[in-house]
Structure formats: C-alpha cells, structure tokens
Design a protein around this motif. Structure first.
Motif, PDB file in Angstrom:
ATOM      1  N   PHE A 184      87.319 105.036  19.689  1.00  0.00           N
ATOM      2  CA  PHE A 184      87.374 103.583  19.791  1.00  0.00           C
ATOM      3  C   PHE A 184      86.243 103.010  20.642  1.00  0.00           C
ATOM      4  N   ARG A 237      93.128  96.477  10.763  1.00  0.00           N
ATOM      5  CA  ARG A 237      92.558  97.325  11.806  1.00  0.00           C
ATOM      6  C   ARG A 237      92.765  96.720  13.190  1.00  0.00           C
ATOM      7  N   LEU A 254      93.924  98.016  17.563  1.00  0.00           N
ATOM      8  CA  LEU A 254      93.073  97.809  18.735  1.00  0.00           C
ATOM      9  C   LEU A 254      93.862  97.092  19.825  1.00  0.00           C
ATOM     10  N   ARG A 307      92.934 101.173  24.028  1.00  0.00           N
ATOM     11  CA  ARG A 307      91.956 101.312  22.943  1.00  0.00           C
ATOM     12  C   ARG A 307      90.962 100.154  22.976  1.00  0.00           C
ATOM     13  N   ARG A 308      91.475  98.970  23.206  1.00  0.00           N
ATOM     14  CA  ARG A 308      90.593  97.813  23.289  1.00  0.00           C
ATOM     15  C   ARG A 308      89.667  97.941  24.500  1.00  0.00           C
ATOM     16  N   LEU A 343      86.549  99.958  23.754  1.00  0.00           N
ATOM     17  CA  LEU A 343      85.591  99.437  22.779  1.00  0.00           C
ATOM     18  C   LEU A 343      84.371  98.821  23.462  1.00  0.00           C
ATOM     19  N   TRP A 384      91.337  88.129  22.392  1.00  0.00           N
ATOM     20  CA  TRP A 384      91.271  89.194  23.385  1.00  0.00           C
ATOM     21  C   TRP A 384      90.893  88.634  24.752  1.00  0.00           C
ATOM     22  N   SER A 396      88.885  94.170  28.680  1.00  0.00           N
ATOM     23  CA  SER A 396      87.945  94.706  27.698  1.00  0.00           C
ATOM     24  C   SER A 396      86.550  94.822  28.296  1.00  0.00           C
TER      25      SER A 396
END
Length: 518
Positions: free
Chosen positions: A56, A69, A73, A77-78, A81, A128, A137
């Motif tokens: 990821f 998808r 996320l 996982r986010r 990224l 997000w 993030s």
C-alpha cells in the motif's frame, strides 16, 4: 518469528520478490503479474503490517474501480500510502467506430468521464483530510498516468489487438488507430467545484496518445497548494488546426502563471510541438491574432520561474521566445533567489512562425535526393480535407479515411527537406542574450542549459551549457577544470558574438569556454 521486532520483520519483508519481471523490451508491455506478497501477510499481525507497508506504499488505481478499491484503503493502510497512480478510463466504443473519427458527442462524453473521474478522486482524497478517525496520512505523490478507452490501441484485449493489427495490415480491417482521436483534447469541466487538497505533495500528468487539454492540467495543479513538484507532459501539436493551437496555448498561459507560489520547488513541462520536416514550410504563428507580438506562454513561464523557492526548472521541449528569460519593458530586473538548475529545450521554430535556424551556405544542396513529390496515389481527384470522414450520418458504418500523405503535407512533414542547421543570428542572439542576463540574476545557479534538437537526426543538437564552480560537466565535453565557472558551446562552426560572452564573463565569472565543432 513473531517475537522479532516489527522493524526487523519489515526489513526481512523488504527483500521478498514482489512479482515476476517481464523483459523490458517486450511491447506492448503485458499486464503486471499478480503480486507474490499477500500470502506472507497471513503469517501474523506483524507480518501483515510489514507486507501491507509495501503493497500500500504505492498503488495504481483505475477510475472504474475507485469506489471499490477505496474501501480497502482504511486505517494503517492509508497511512502507508505515499504514491498514487491514477488511470482515467473513458467510455468504450463499438468495434466499427474504430474506423470512424471521433464525433463531437463522443468528445463531450469523454470530457464528462474525465471530469467525473477527477471529481471522484479529489472528493475521496479530501475526505481523508477531514477524517480524524484514521491514522494521519502521509503526503501523497499523485500521477495521472493514463487516459484511455478500452477500445484504444494497446488497451484492447491482447488477442484482439494482435488480430486487429494483422487484419488491418492485410487489408481485411478498417481501423484508424490513434488517428481516430489525435486532434481531440480531453477537457476538465466544472473545475471550480474541485476541492483543494493539501495532502498532495507532487503532481505528474502524462498525456500520451489521448491528449489532455493543457489548461486542464494546470487547473488540476492549482487545486494542490502544497505540491512542491509539478510535471506536465503535454502536446502543443495542433499544427493542422492553428486556431485551436493558439487557443490552447493562450489558455495554458493564463492558468500556469497562477502556479507561482512559495510551495513550488521543481517544475517540469514537456509541451511538444513537432518541428516541420520540410524546412521550406512556413509554420503558422501560434500567437493570438489580436496580439501578434506577445508570447503569452513564455511570459507566463517566466512568471512561474520567479517562484521564490523554486530550485529546478526544466522545459523539454517547448516553443519559446526571449521573454521566457527576460521580458521586454521590465521596470526592475527579475530575480531567481533559489534557482539552481535551469534547462530549456526549445523548438527550431519561433512562436510567431519563424525559424531559429537557416541553411548553412557551405552545405551541399540535395533536396531531391530521396524524396518523391508526386501526388498522393491514394488521394481522390478533388477534396479540401486532409482526412475524410463519412458525412452521411454518425451511425454510418462506412469507414472514414485517413490520408497520411496529405496530413504530412498540411503539417509541414512532407516532403522531407532538412537543411536548417545554422543559427539565424537575428533571432538566436536575442534569445542567448536574454539567457545570459537571466543567469546573472540567479545567485545559486549550478547548471543551466539551452538546447535545440535538430529535426535532422544526422545533425548534432545545438547546445549551450553553463556550469558553476565545482559542477562536473558531461564526459568528453568539459574542460576538465571544475574549480572555475565555465561554459560549453556545442554549436558547430558557428560562434556567438562577444557581447553575449562578455555578459557571461561579467555576471557569472565565466573564465573558460569550450567550443565543440561538429
């Protein structure tokens, strides 16, 4: 093994092969093989984190699968990224439409599909930023990596592409391939409704066979105020439709100047315009008829280059005038306080339709050596269009005709007459003087280059380079002394005037100059 520290497990996982590699020379490139990593994520929670940190970290999404998808996320996982590559999938068209030029309705549908995709992506990323229930993030490097319809060449199923190509080659299939949409531009609509995204650290837009309207690329960038790196790969290549070319170039100019901001550190632009292969051809001006002496794009790029924290500028290639370095009528000298790298590859033609290069009078004239100037054998007796759409109806299955010879004549690519190799001093000297004056206002400049790629592949490029003290030059072209500012002029037998060289000596302390003859 689960007793090992998370950092050590992550290090072990970093050595695992992700997927089988294909030969790089294979074309078209096959779809990526399935990842080998997911099974390792089932070993334990620590292994799951180690594997997902890799899987990821950088992901590739298609607009058609974004909503699905996005559900995966979440949480950590986010937070993993850091790079997102996004493909915009346009509407599919019927097989018989492969032999028909795009209609206005199809263009509008493509514009709407692109707009919907970008709004969906930006809305997701904005959510997000607002979601405080998940881990913070990372900044994300965003790439718009492809725009295509599933029926475009190289995007059809592999077996169909092979069969279509074979049948087309033996005359059993009509297909326009990329010519079907080569004069279409994908446009972003309703850009004012796009949210601003602070989460994006860089933007890379690749415009390949499907060409994004230049202004639309810049509009996307205006919505990313924290992006420190911006890369555009665009086309200025509407030479068959000069009015469209002028409008697209002007629209880009009015938008790209808005990217002059403190957050910008690195700007790269490819705005490709084919130089005519027929050097007798007079290219149309790409400046507005209402302001035939104003190069709005060069002025806008000059404004952008003044971004106070910009360290690197690369324009490769672009059709420019001296105003990109030093606009006329400035009340005060411009300043580039932090710029360290400045590269421009310029076209052989000027924005107002002239040539930066002329014929070398000492070179032999062999215009008729290898070319056939006879009429196009495939052309009908009389027609004004270069490529002929069937005008009976949009639903007609009669194939449209692409006439390659007349397309090439209309854009200056036929017949091939390449003889311009010597700089036209009335045009090149003002450009070189503007470059020299600008360099004097760049106190941190390390390397600067101005290059013209000759349309004749047998002729070496025209290239002027500046290297600051301590900067090594290309192998075989440098003076071997890095302890002083110096210049490399790979310009054949031609030489710049002393006034230009004196500016370099005075403002940048250039003491060594190497001229490379061809």
């Amino acid at each position: 093994m689960d007793d090992l520290p998370q950092e050590l497990i992550a290090l072990i996982a970093s050595f695992l092969e992700r997927r089988d590699e294909y030969p790089k020379e294979e074309f078209p490139p096959p779809k990526p093989a399935a990842s080998k990593l997911p099974p390792y994520a089932t070993i334990s929670r620590k292994w799951q984190l180690a594997i997902e940190c890799r899987t990821f970290n950088a992901i590739h999404l298609k607009s058609t699968e974004l909503s699905h998808r996005a559900q995966t996320l979440t949480g950590h996982r986010r937070a993993f990224l850091s790079a997102l590559s996004f493909d915009v999938v346009l509407p599919e068209y019927d097989d018989h439409r492969c032999a028909k030029f795009e209609t206005q309705e199809e263009m509008e549908a493509n514009n709407q599909a692109f707009t919907n995709a970008m709004h969906a992506l930006f809305d997701l990323l904005k959510s997000w930023e607002h979601d405080s229930t998940h881990e913070q993030s990372r900044p994300i490097a965003l790439a718009i990596s492809a725009i295509y319809s599933p029926m475009d060449k190289w995007h059809r199923p592999a077996k169909k592409t092979e069969e279509d190509d074979w049948n087309w080659g033996i005359g059993k299939r009509a297909d326009l391939w990329e010519h079907r949409y080569e004069h279409s531009l994908i446009r972003l609509l309703e850009h004012a409704n796009l949210p601003s995204l602070a989460i994006i650290s860089s933007l890379d837009i690749l415009s390949d066979s499907r060409r994004l309207e230049p202004r639309s690329a810049a509009l996307l960038a205006t919505k990313l105020p924290q992006a420190h790196t911006i890369k555009f790969d665009l086309f200025d290549n509407q030479s068959k439709h000069p009015n469209n070319n002028r409008s697209a170039r002007y629209d880009l100019a009015t938008t790209v100047s808005k990217l002059c901001r403190p957050s910008l550190h690195d700007f790269q632009l490819t705005y490709y315009l084919d130089d005519p292969s027929n050097h007798y051809f007079s290219p149309p001006s790409i400046l507005l008829p209402s302001e035939p002496s104003v190069d709005h794009l060069s002025l806008a790029l000059h404004t952008l280059s003044l971004s106070q924290n910009l360290t690197s500028l690369c324009l490769d290639p672009v059709c420019i005038s001296p105003s990109i370095y030093w606009p006329s009528g400035l009340a005060n000298p411009p300043s580039w306080p932090n710029l360290r790298r400045h590269f421009i590859e310029f076209q052989m033609t000027t924005p107002d339709g002239r040539w930066y290069f002329v014929r070398d009078p000492s070179a032999p004239i062999d215009d008729d050596a290898d070319e056939d100037d006879s009429p196009d054998p495939d052309a009908p007796p009389s027609t004004d269009s270069d490529s002929d759409p069937d005008t009976n109806s949009e639903a007609s299955k009669i194939p449209d005709t692409y006439r390659e010879r007349r397309e090439a004549v209309a854009t200056g690519d036929y017949p091939v007459r390449m003889f311009r190799t010597l700089p036209d001093e009335t045009l090149i000297n003002p450009l070189l003087m503007a470059m020299a004056r600008a360099a004097g206002q760049m106190p941190k400049l390390q390397i600067m280059g101005l290059t013209a790629t000759m349309s004749d592949p047998s002729v070496k490029d025209f290239c002027v380079s500046y290297l600051a003290k301590g900067v090594e030059g290309p192998t075989g072209s440098d003076l071997g002394d890095v302890d002083t500012p110096r210049m490399i002029w790979s310009v054949g037998s031609w030489r710049p005037n002393n006034e230009i060289l004196d500016v370099w000596r005075k403002q940048k302390g250039v003491s060594k100059i190497n001229f490379i003859d061809w």
